[in-house]
Each structure stands twice: as structure tokens, then as C-alpha cells.
Design a protein around this motif. Structure first.
Motif, PDB file in Angstrom:
ATOM      1  N   GLY A 174       0.828  -1.201   0.000  1.00 26.82           N
ATOM      2  CA  GLY A 174       0.000   0.000   0.000  1.00 26.82           C
ATOM      3  C   GLY A 174       0.863   1.252   0.000  1.00 26.82           C
ATOM      4  O   GLY A 174       1.990   1.259  -0.489  1.00 26.82           O
ATOM      5  N   GLY A 175       0.318   2.319   0.589  1.00 30.67           N
ATOM      6  CA  GLY A 175       1.018   3.596   0.597  1.00 30.67           C
ATOM      7  C   GLY A 175       0.683   4.413  -0.642  1.00 30.67           C
ATOM      8  O   GLY A 175       0.189   3.888  -1.643  1.00 30.67           O
ATOM      9  N   PRO A 176       0.940   5.715  -0.594  1.00 27.71           N
ATOM     10  CA  PRO A 176       0.558   6.584  -1.713  1.00 27.71           C
ATOM     11  C   PRO A 176       1.306   6.307  -3.006  1.00 27.71           C
ATOM     12  O   PRO A 176       0.782   6.562  -4.091  1.00 27.71           O
ATOM     13  CB  PRO A 176       0.866   7.995  -1.188  1.00 27.71           C
ATOM     14  N   PRO A 194      10.168   7.115 -21.168  1.00 24.96           N
ATOM     15  CA  PRO A 194      10.634   6.361 -19.998  1.00 24.96           C
ATOM     16  C   PRO A 194      11.453   7.194 -19.015  1.00 24.96           C
ATOM     17  O   PRO A 194      12.041   8.212 -19.366  1.00 24.96           O
ATOM     18  CB  PRO A 194      11.503   5.259 -20.619  1.00 24.96           C
ATOM     19  N   VAL A 195      11.449   6.718 -17.767  1.00 25.60           N
ATOM     20  CA  VAL A 195      12.211   7.348 -16.689  1.00 25.60           C
ATOM     21  C   VAL A 195      13.611   6.753 -16.660  1.00 25.60           C
ATOM     22  O   VAL A 195      13.806   5.548 -16.829  1.00 25.60           O
ATOM     23  CB  VAL A 195      11.508   7.134 -15.336  1.00 25.60           C
ATOM     24  N   LYS A 196      14.583   7.599 -16.398  1.00 26.50           N
ATOM     25  CA  LYS A 196      15.989   7.185 -16.371  1.00 26.50           C
ATOM     26  C   LYS A 196      16.520   7.020 -14.949  1.00 26.50           C
ATOM     27  O   LYS A 196      17.317   6.118 -14.666  1.00 26.50           O
ATOM     28  CB  LYS A 196      16.832   8.210 -17.125  1.00 26.50           C
ATOM     29  N   ALA A 197      16.085   7.906 -14.031  1.00 27.81           N
ATOM     30  CA  ALA A 197      16.617   7.868 -12.668  1.00 27.81           C
ATOM     31  C   ALA A 197      15.637   8.510 -11.695  1.00 27.81           C
ATOM     32  O   ALA A 197      14.783   9.307 -12.085  1.00 27.81           O
ATOM     33  CB  ALA A 197      17.969   8.592 -12.595  1.00 27.81           C
ATOM     34  N   VAL A 198      15.771   8.133 -10.403  1.00 28.95           N
ATOM     35  CA  VAL A 198      14.872   8.606  -9.351  1.00 28.95           C
ATOM     36  C   VAL A 198      15.683   9.046  -8.137  1.00 28.95           C
ATOM     37  O   VAL A 198      16.606   8.345  -7.699  1.00 28.95           O
ATOM     38  CB  VAL A 198      13.883   7.500  -8.913  1.00 28.95           C
ATOM     39  N   GLN A 199      15.317  10.206  -7.584  1.00 31.25           N
ATOM     40  CA  GLN A 199      15.863  10.676  -6.313  1.00 31.25           C
ATOM     41  C   GLN A 199      14.681  10.951  -5.394  1.00 31.25           C
ATOM     42  O   GLN A 199      13.666  11.490  -5.844  1.00 31.25           O
ATOM     43  CB  GLN A 199      16.677  11.950  -6.526  1.00 31.25           C
ATOM     44  N   ALA A 200      14.753  10.572  -4.123  1.00 30.40           N
ATOM     45  CA  ALA A 200      13.567  10.700  -3.264  1.00 30.40           C
ATOM     46  C   ALA A 200      13.921  10.796  -1.787  1.00 30.40           C
ATOM     47  O   ALA A 200      14.998  10.381  -1.351  1.00 30.40           O
ATOM     48  CB  ALA A 200      12.638   9.510  -3.483  1.00 30.40           C
ATOM     49  N   MET A 201      12.952  11.348  -1.018  1.00 27.94           N
ATOM     50  CA  MET A 201      12.964  11.350   0.444  1.00 27.94           C
ATOM     51  C   MET A 201      11.544  11.057   0.902  1.00 27.94           C
ATOM     52  O   MET A 201      10.574  11.470   0.255  1.00 27.94           O
ATOM     53  CB  MET A 201      13.451  12.683   1.002  1.00 27.94           C
ATOM     54  N   SER A 202      11.407  10.329   2.045  1.00 24.25           N
ATOM     55  CA  SER A 202      10.080   9.874   2.474  1.00 24.25           C
ATOM     56  C   SER A 202       9.942   9.890   3.985  1.00 24.25           C
ATOM     57  O   SER A 202      10.937   9.830   4.725  1.00 24.25           O
ATOM     58  CB  SER A 202       9.819   8.451   1.962  1.00 24.25           C
ATOM     59  N   LEU A 203       8.675   9.942   4.450  1.00 21.55           N
ATOM     60  CA  LEU A 203       8.361   9.948   5.879  1.00 21.55           C
ATOM     61  C   LEU A 203       7.219   8.988   6.182  1.00 21.55           C
ATOM     62  O   LEU A 203       6.361   8.718   5.336  1.00 21.55           O
ATOM     63  CB  LEU A 203       7.915  11.348   6.320  1.00 21.55           C
ATOM     64  N   THR A 204       7.199   8.512   7.440  1.00 22.41           N
ATOM     65  CA  THR A 204       6.037   7.837   8.014  1.00 22.41           C
ATOM     66  C   THR A 204       5.721   8.564   9.322  1.00 22.41           C
ATOM     67  O   THR A 204       6.211   8.186  10.390  1.00 22.41           O
ATOM     68  CB  THR A 204       6.312   6.344   8.285  1.00 22.41           C
ATOM     69  N   PRO A 205       4.926   9.632   9.275  1.00 16.54           N
ATOM     70  CA  PRO A 205       4.702  10.448  10.469  1.00 16.54           C
ATOM     71  C   PRO A 205       4.036   9.706  11.621  1.00 16.54           C
ATOM     72  O   PRO A 205       4.283  10.020  12.785  1.00 16.54           O
ATOM     73  CB  PRO A 205       3.794  11.579   9.972  1.00 16.54           C
ATOM     74  N   PHE A 226       5.835   4.056   3.864  1.00 21.17           N
ATOM     75  CA  PHE A 226       5.958   5.511   3.825  1.00 21.17           C
ATOM     76  C   PHE A 226       4.618   6.094   3.389  1.00 21.17           C
ATOM     77  O   PHE A 226       3.990   5.607   2.452  1.00 21.17           O
ATOM     78  CB  PHE A 226       7.039   5.944   2.829  1.00 21.17           C
ATOM     79  N   THR A 227       4.192   7.162   4.071  1.00 21.81           N
ATOM     80  CA  THR A 227       2.915   7.791   3.706  1.00 21.81           C
ATOM     81  C   THR A 227       3.079   9.209   3.161  1.00 21.81           C
ATOM     82  O   THR A 227       2.094   9.804   2.716  1.00 21.81           O
ATOM     83  CB  THR A 227       1.956   7.808   4.907  1.00 21.81           C
ATOM     84  N   HIS A 228       4.278   9.746   3.199  1.00 22.63           N
ATOM     85  CA  HIS A 228       4.548  11.057   2.606  1.00 22.63           C
ATOM     86  C   HIS A 228       5.862  10.941   1.830  1.00 22.63           C
ATOM     87  O   HIS A 228       6.924  10.734   2.424  1.00 22.63           O
ATOM     88  CB  HIS A 228       4.648  12.146   3.673  1.00 22.63           C
ATOM     89  N   VAL A 229       5.777  11.057   0.501  1.00 23.49           N
ATOM     90  CA  VAL A 229       6.920  10.763  -0.361  1.00 23.49           C
ATOM     91  C   VAL A 229       7.123  11.918  -1.350  1.00 23.49           C
ATOM     92  O   VAL A 229       6.173  12.379  -1.985  1.00 23.49           O
ATOM     93  CB  VAL A 229       6.688   9.454  -1.150  1.00 23.49           C
ATOM     94  N   GLU A 338      11.327   4.222  -2.733  1.00 24.57           N
ATOM     95  CA  GLU A 338      11.686   3.673  -1.425  1.00 24.57           C
ATOM     96  C   GLU A 338      13.183   3.416  -1.325  1.00 24.57           C
ATOM     97  O   GLU A 338      13.825   3.749  -0.315  1.00 24.57           O
ATOM     98  CB  GLU A 338      10.912   2.376  -1.164  1.00 24.57           C
ATOM     99  N   THR A 339      13.763   2.830  -2.374  1.00 23.85           N
ATOM    100  CA  THR A 339      15.196   2.541  -2.366  1.00 23.85           C
ATOM    101  C   THR A 339      16.010   3.827  -2.222  1.00 23.85           C
ATOM    102  O   THR A 339      16.951   3.895  -1.423  1.00 23.85           O
ATOM    103  CB  THR A 339      15.596   1.810  -3.665  1.00 23.85           C
ATOM    104  N   ALA A 340      15.628   4.846  -2.977  1.00 25.75           N
ATOM    105  CA  ALA A 340      16.351   6.116  -2.910  1.00 25.75           C
ATOM    106  C   ALA A 340      16.174   6.789  -1.552  1.00 25.75           C
ATOM    107  O   ALA A 340      17.112   7.384  -1.016  1.00 25.75           O
ATOM    108  CB  ALA A 340      15.862   7.034  -4.023  1.00 25.75           C
ATOM    109  N   SER A 341      14.979   6.690  -0.975  1.00 25.08           N
ATOM    110  CA  SER A 341      14.716   7.293   0.327  1.00 25.08           C
ATOM    111  C   SER A 341      15.563   6.653   1.418  1.00 25.08           C
ATOM    112  O   SER A 341      16.075   7.338   2.311  1.00 25.08           O
ATOM    113  CB  SER A 341      13.230   7.165   0.673  1.00 25.08           C
ATOM    114  N   LYS A 342      15.691   5.343   1.363  1.00 29.51           N
ATOM    115  CA  LYS A 342      16.443   4.627   2.395  1.00 29.51           C
ATOM    116  C   LYS A 342      17.954   4.760   2.223  1.00 29.51           C
ATOM    117  O   LYS A 342      18.698   4.776   3.208  1.00 29.51           O
ATOM    118  CB  LYS A 342      16.042   3.154   2.399  1.00 29.51           C
TER     119      LYS A 342
END
Length: 369
Positions: A174-176, A194-205, A226-229, A338-342
Motif C-alpha cells: 500500500g502507501g501513496p 521512460p524514466v531514467k533515474a529517481v531521487q527521493a525522500m520519504s516519511l512515516t509520520p 511511507f505515507t509522505h513521499v 523507497e530505495t532512494a529514500s532509504k
């Protein structure tokens, strides 16, 4: 079109979303609904009675030779397991999104279909809607110039405010991102490639959330995702798109999708809908100009348009648009959040996919064929 005019369709999963599919399938004469099944027989029987179709067991539906396309509307964690059973039974499979809860298992599903010689497809099909296809036509026309970037924004306070049994939205699978990301990312791939690369940060408040809707109001749900990405997608074209997907936003005023080119910007409607307004604006324009939507399937909820497109593709021996390869690419991108966030690292996307053909290539007298 080929001599045959219809394909038999079976549905597994009689939950909330099945009503939208069953209603929309009536729009497409190519789809011959042969039955609906659910792990809870009484639920399947009620849904069958509501829509005037036959209820069946999962086993009976898989064994029914008249069922050629199996539409998998089970919960996300069951998508691959049910899909593999259908493929083993020789059925083409169209899955509700996401195609799997992780890239590795979904890849086995796509590989199994290829080995068996059957087709695999997956929601969302909203990007086939008239408004999104009109936006695609604007991009393809060059009116925006070179696409530089864009934004994608989804934010709600949580599905626990309306869904009668929302716990699965906060469980694994699940999750957004996995819930709403398919609409936004598929819509962007349709527009930009197509997408080439992803950068991310995430939270589970919050590690637990209360259900705020009946009949389980007041019960607590554990939160395992994560519920806020937030993040940035780099497309193979070079465009950079900022993405925000959240179950923790009380209210906001962001547009669902905006695309920015060297010559103009474009507003794209909610990618969870088939219709909506498309607008463009040139540099220093005082306001946005409406783009007339002239492509069909923008005036209603056509959730099963992708199934119909698959059926016609089978009959006419052409590629279907909501393909397994497209869904697998989108899932890899979503997993990369998720991988980028972690890891705190940019994640490179390995799968490559072509943009689906425009819907206008398969329209006859204003209808899919």
C-alpha cells in the motif's frame, strides 16, 4: 477487424473497484463477461446479481475455456499469485494496479506470460482517456517546445476518511506511491517517455492511524509503509519532474500535473480520471488557454478501456497499450522511491519502454477498435 467480434472475460475480485469495471465494460461490445469470482463466494454472488452476470468459483473461472481474458481485481499482494494461476490456465491477464507489490515478483509474472504466449496488461488505463490523449497530442505537436520539466502532486488526509476497510492502504503493498503513483507515473511516461533515474525522500509520520469511516470507525491500523513521499524523476529525454505523493496532506491547491516546455507550459488533469481540462500558457501570458478535447473517452469513467484495448489488440494482432512492460517499468520507478529514500542515493532505472501508441491510431468512427 478479425472475424471474431468478442472475447470472453472473467473477473476475479468482487471488491469496490469491480463495480466500476462492470459498469464500464458495458460500453465495450468486444468484452463478453463470462463470470465473476471472489474468495468470498457471497460477495461474488451479490456483485453478480447487481450487474446481471454469473457468479463462479475461482477454480471454475480458470477452467472455463470461454474465458480468454482474466481481469485480476484482487488486493495488490495477490496480484502476482492470481495472475500466475491465470497464465498457467492459458488466459491473457489484465491486472488492477500495481502489477505487483515489488519489481522482482512482477518480473516473474511478465516472464511467465511471455513464456506461455499470452498477454499481460495492467491498469491504470486512465491515460487512454480523451483529455490525457489530447495532452499527449499537444506534446507531440511541439507546441510546448523542448520539455524541460514538470510537477506531479497528489495529497489527501488518508483513505481512512472514506473507505469502509482501509487497512490494506497502509500495509505492505500500500502507501501513496503504490496506490496513486501508477496513475501519475504512467501518465508522465505517456507524455514524456521512460524514466531514467529517481531521487527521493520519504516519511512515516504516524506508526498507527485511526479508521475514520464506518463500519470500523475508531479501530487503529498499523502503518507499514511511507505515507509522505517526495522526489524527482529524470526522464530519458532529460526532463526533470518533481513528484509529491502523500496520505498526510489535509488540503492543498497544487495542480495534479503540469508540464513545462521552452515555448509553453501545460496543465494536465487528474491522472486518476479520463477527462478534465487541458490548458496551455506561453511566457508572460496573463491567463491559461483552454485546449479543446476532441479525442473520445473523456466524458465518463471508462475503467476497463485498457481491457477493451487489449481485446481489440488480440483480435487485430497489434500491441496493447496498457502492457506488462509499461506496468513493470512504472513499478520499478515506484520501488525506486523507497530505495532512494532509504539509501540517500540516486537510483538508476534499468527497464526501458516505448511510449504507447496514441489512441487515435486505433479509433474508428470515434470508438476504440
Amino acid at each position: 477487424m478479425a472475424a471474431r467480434q468478442r472475447l470472453g472475460v472473467g473477473i476475479i475480485g468482487a471488491g469496490n473497484i469491480s463495480s466500476q469495471y462492470l459498469k464500464a465494460m458495458r460500453t465495450f461490445p468486444v468484452l463478453d463477461i463470462r463470470g465473476i469470482a471472489d474468495m468470498r463466494p457471497d460477495v461474488a454472488e451479490r456483485k453478480a446479481a447487481e450487474f446481471g452476470v454469473k457468479a463462479a468459483s475461482v477454480e471454475a473461472l480458470l477452467a472455463d475455456s470461454s474465458v480468454e481474458i482474466l481481469v485480476n481485481l484482487t488486493i495488490p499482494r495477490a496480484h502476482v499469485a492470481v495472475g500466475l494461476r491465470a497464465i498457467a490456465a492459458g488466459k491473457h491477464v489484465y491486472s488492477e494496479k500495481p502489477i505487483g507489490v515489488n519489481f522482482a515478483e512482477a518480473r516473474t509474472l511478465v516472464a511467465a506470460a511471455r513464456k506461455k504466449g499470452v498477454r499481460i496488461g495492467s491498469a491504470p488505463d486512465t491515460f487512454l482517456g480523451g483529455s490525457h490523449q489530447q495532452a499527449r497530442a499537444v506534446v507531440d505537436s511541439g507546441k510546448l517546445g523542448t520539455i524541460i520539466g514538470g510537477t506531479a502532486s497528489f495529497g489527501v488526509p488518508g483513505h481512512e476518511y472514506w473507505h469502509p476497510d482501509p487497512a490494506f492502504y497502509y500495509d505492505v503493498g500500500g502507501g501513496p506511491v503504490l496506490d496513486m503513483g501508477p496513475y501519475y507515473i504512467t501518465g508522465l511516461v505517456n507524455l514524456l517517455g521512460p524514466v531514467k533515474a529517481v531521487q527521493a525522500m520519504s516519511l512515516t509520520p504516524a506508526k498507527q492511524r485511526p479508521i475514520r469511516s464506518e463500519p470500523k470507525k475508531g479501530q487503529m491500523m498499523p502503518v507499514k509503509v511511507f505515507t509522505h513521499v517526495t522526489g524527482t524523476l529524470q526522464f530519458a529525454s532529460g526532463a526533470l519532474v518533481q513528484v509529491s505523493l502523500s496520505f498526510d496532506v489535509p488540503k492543498h491547491t497544487h495542480r495534479p500535473l503540469e508540464i513545462y516546455g521552452t515555448e509553453a507550459s501545460m496543465q494536465v488533469p487528474d491522472p486518476n480520471m479520463f477527462g478534465g481540462e487541458v490548458k496551455i500558457a506561453r511566457p508572460r501570458a496573463e491567463d491559461w488557454d483552454d485546449v479543446p478535447v476532441r479525442i473520445p473517452y473523456a466524458d465518463a469513467n471508462y475503467r476497463s478501456l485498457g481491457v477493451a484495448d487489449m481485446a481489440y489488440a488480440i483480435l487485430n494482432d497489434r500491441p496493447h497499450r496498457c502492457s506488462g512492460d509499461l506496468a513493470l517499468h512504472v513499478l520499478e520507478v515506484m520501488e525506486a522511491f523507497e530505495t532512494a529514500s532509504k539509501s540517500g542515493q540516486i537510483v538508476r532505472i534499468k527497464t526501458k519502454v516505448e511510449r504507447p501508441a496514441p489512441m487515435t491510431d486505433s479509433l474508428k468512427r470515434g470508438k476504440i477498435a
